[in-house]
Structures are given as structure tokens and as C-alpha cells.
Motif scaffolding. Structure first.
Motif, short mmCIF file in Angstrom:
data_model
loop_
_atom_site.label_atom_id
_atom_site.label_comp_id
_atom_site.label_asym_id
_atom_site.label_seq_id
_atom_site.Cartn_x
_atom_site.Cartn_y
_atom_site.Cartn_z
N ALA A 76 0.95 -1.19 -0.08
CA ALA A 76 0.01 -0.02 0.11
C ALA A 76 1.06 1.19 0.17
O ALA A 76 2.09 1.19 0.34
CB ALA A 76 -0.87 0.15 1.28
N VAL A 87 -5.28 7.68 -0.87
CA VAL A 87 -4.76 6.45 -1.09
C VAL A 87 -4.05 6.36 -2.56
O VAL A 87 -4.85 7.06 -3.44
CB VAL A 87 -5.86 5.32 -1.05
N ASP A 93 -2.44 -4.53 -1.75
CA ASP A 93 -3.57 -4.22 -0.74
C ASP A 93 -4.20 -2.71 -1.27
O ASP A 93 -4.75 -2.29 -0.22
CB ASP A 93 -3.34 -4.36 0.49
N SER A 94 -3.72 -2.33 -2.39
CA SER A 94 -4.37 -0.86 -2.31
C SER A 94 -5.61 -0.58 -2.16
O SER A 94 -6.29 0.35 -1.60
CB SER A 94 -3.99 -0.36 -3.81
N VAL A 97 -7.29 -0.13 1.60
CA VAL A 97 -6.58 1.03 2.33
C VAL A 97 -7.70 2.15 2.64
O VAL A 97 -8.33 2.38 1.66
CB VAL A 97 -5.45 1.72 1.60
#
Length: 152
Positions: A76, A87, A93-94, A97
């Protein structure tokens, strides 16, 4: 009267002190501006957790915080400027977030980065992913007003 040697010594000492002060100020503010998105960027690991690597980059007044796992996989990244946290579409895993002032209350949640102005936490999920939450100190201080929630 001072001798010529004393004058040279004092001048040299003053110059050395000025150089040291300038170097110290530069070292404290010199944060890398490149390497975002890389597995092993040329930046200091600022993580407060032994389970993660956290790298910080600064460019044009925007602070970028990147979270990698111990294998170098980027998970992330967020950008922080003027108390706002965004973000970035970087990392596996973006999509996991958040930038909410209220973070998870799970006992598994751990703070992985905190510099006094930005805090990043990580919470393992049952599906094997990790939920990250990044929030600025300004957002923590006024979660309703700062986010446009209106307040009273």
C-alpha cells in the motif's frame, strides 16, 4: 590586540560551525523523492513493526508513505499533504486502504508507522489480505469537520 593566528583560528572555527549547522539541517530534511513503488527503495525503513517495511518519500510538499512486507512486496501507499490523506493505486492491498479517523478496534491491529503527523495501522483479515488505515494528525483531531462531515 589579536594575533593573525588567533583571527584565522576564530574565522576557521566559525566557518566549521556554520557548515555543521547547515549539514545537520539538510540531513534532517533530506528525504528521498524517488523509489516509490519499488520493492527495495533506497530509503530508510521507518516501520515501527518488525513485520513490515515502511518507506517515506517527499516531493513538492507531499509526503508519500509506502508499506512493503518482509519480502519486499509493495502492499500500500498513501500521500499526505495539508492534513489530507489520499490512497495511491500502488500495491497488492491498495483496495484495502482506508483514510478514516476511526480505525479498527481489532486486537490484531498494529501501528506500523507513526511520525507524529501521520499514523498507519495494519489489520490482518481472515481472507489473508491486510486492511491498512492511514490518517493524519489533523484528521485525528477533527474527524467530522476535517472530512467535510459538517459537525455541529
Amino acid at each position: 590586540m589579536r594575533t593573525k593566528a588567533q583571527l584565522i583560528h576564530k574565522t576557521a572555527l566559525a566557518g566549521l560551525i556554520a557548515l555543521c549547522v547547515a549539514s545537520t539541517g539538510y540531513a534532517q530534511t533530506a528525504t528521498p523523492a524517488t523509489g516509490l513503488g519499488q520493492a527495495w527503495p533506497n530509503a530508510a525503513d521507518l516501520s515501527s513493526s518488525p513485520n513490515w517495511h515502511v518507506y517515506v518519500f517527499v516531493l513538492n510538499g507531499v509526503k508519500y508513505v509506502q508499506v512493503n512486507d518482509l519480502n519486499g512486496t509493495v502492499h500500500a501507499a498513501v500521500g499526505v499533504a495539508n492534513g489530507s490523506t489520499s490512497v495511491l493505486p500502488v500495491g497488492v492491498d491498495s483496495q484495502n486502504v482506508t483514510t478514516s479517523a476511526t480505525s479498527s478496534s481489532s486486537s490484531a491491529t498494529q501501528t506500523i508507522y507513526n511520525d507524529g503527523t501521520t499514523t498507519v495501522t495494519a489489520t490482518p483479515q481472515s481472507n489473508g489480505t491486510t486492511q491498512f488505515n492511514a490518517v493524519s494528525a489533523q484528521m485525528q483531531a477533527c474527524p467530522d469537520l476535517c472530512s467535510g462531515g459538517g459537525g455541529a
